[in-house]
Scaffold this active site. Structure first.
Site, mmCIF file in Angstrom:
data_model
loop_
_atom_site.group_PDB
_atom_site.id
_atom_site.type_symbol
_atom_site.label_atom_id
_atom_site.label_comp_id
_atom_site.label_asym_id
_atom_site.label_seq_id
_atom_site.Cartn_x
_atom_site.Cartn_y
_atom_site.Cartn_z
ATOM 1 N N CYS A 193 0.903 -1.105 0.152
ATOM 2 C CA CYS A 193 0.085 0.063 -0.042
ATOM 3 C C CYS A 193 0.841 1.312 0.211
ATOM 4 C CB CYS A 193 -0.825 0.023 1.425
ATOM 5 S SG CYS A 193 -1.801 1.486 1.387
ATOM 6 N N CYS B 198 -0.919 3.545 -6.524
ATOM 7 C CA CYS B 198 -1.910 2.918 -5.613
ATOM 8 C C CYS B 198 -2.038 1.617 -5.872
ATOM 9 C CB CYS B 198 -3.100 3.614 -5.359
ATOM 10 S SG CYS B 198 -4.458 3.232 -4.617
#
Ligand code: DGL
Length: 261
Positions: A70, A182
């Site tokens: 992440c 992302c």
């Protein structure tokens, strides 16, 4: 050995899918912070406490290495996680450096997609200042995209319209590369491909992250092998329907990779 993968939701599965392909002799524990996804539109301190809580739960399960799959969580907590836990920890950052190197030949610009939080944190600013000497990098937050992904919204028309509206202000002929900063976004690489002119390359940091993981594991001298690509799924709040969703999403990614079911 068992490697832990952590994300706010299903985004880190795009990295796990790559790891399963490259390291089939390892086992994996995947943790999604389902209760608090999305991270990218929340305040930094709040997200940091969620990260430590969820990673703490993973540690109790027993892992030999951790991938913070992440970008947002990496920007917020990677240093403190490394100070807290004595195991190899790999983080992620938008692949701006390779993108800037790749465009040197064409002279075209780079556009980075990421969560609002990733783009506003000092780590991103420092990265861009370090590698973007000529001011060729632009950034576009996509706050809605994580939610689309979490609800498995892959309708081509809906998502085409979304990307077109987000990109309407950009003169795409001036861009050579789009960076997916992302881990949820690579679920949309093929849909994005339909929207972008063919000369624009789409890059993400997933393969690079798995290569770094592999190098780090060898450096730590952790005995490898012994696993069989087994994946245990966990999520905060322990919701069986969410575990099913993670399995469905991973299978979707593996189909895209051409892995037989
Ligand atoms: N998948 C995450 C990232 O790479 C976070 C998305 C979110 O929860 O906002 O940034």
């Amino acid at each position: 050995m068992r490697i832990g993968f952590f994300d706010s939701g299903i985004g880190g599965l795009t990295v796990l899918a790559e790891a399963l392909r490259m390291m089939p002799d390892k086992d994996f524990l995947y943790m999604a912070d389902r209760l608090h996804v999305p991270y990218g539109t929340k305040p930094q301190d709040e997200v940091k406490s969620y990260i430590f809580e969820a990673v703490g739960d993973m540690m109790k399960e027993g892992i030999d290495a951790l991938v913070v799959a992440c970008n947002t969580a990496t920007s917020i907590a990677i240093n403190e996680l490394r100070e807290t836990y004595a195991l190899p920890i790999v983080g992620m950052e938008p692949a701006v450096k390779p993108a800037v190197e790749m465009i040197r030949a064409t002279g075209k610009r780079v556009l980075v997609f990421a969560t609002p939080l990733t783009l506003q944190l000092p780590k991103y600013y420092a990265l861009v200042s370090r590698v973007d000497e000529k001011g060729m990098v632009d950034s576009l937050p996509l706050p809605e995209l994580v939610q689309y992904c979490e609800s498995l919204q892959f309708d081509r028309k809906v998502m085409n319209d979304y990307f077109r509206s987000k990109l309407s202000a950009y003169e795409l002929d001036n861009y050579g590369i789009i960076v997916l900063g992302c881990t949820h976004y690579p679920f949309y690489t093929d849909i994005l491909r339909e929207v972008l002119p063919p000369h624009i390359e789409i890059v993400d940091g997933n393969l690079g992250t798995v290569k770094r993981l592999s190098a780090l594991i060898s450096r730590y001298g952790i005995p490898g092998g012994g696993g069989s690509g087994d994946v245990k799924f966990m999520c905060t709040g322990g919701d069986p329907a969410y575990i099913d969703k993670m399995q469905t999403a991973l299978a979707l990614l593996q189909r895209k990779q051409g892995v037989p079911e």
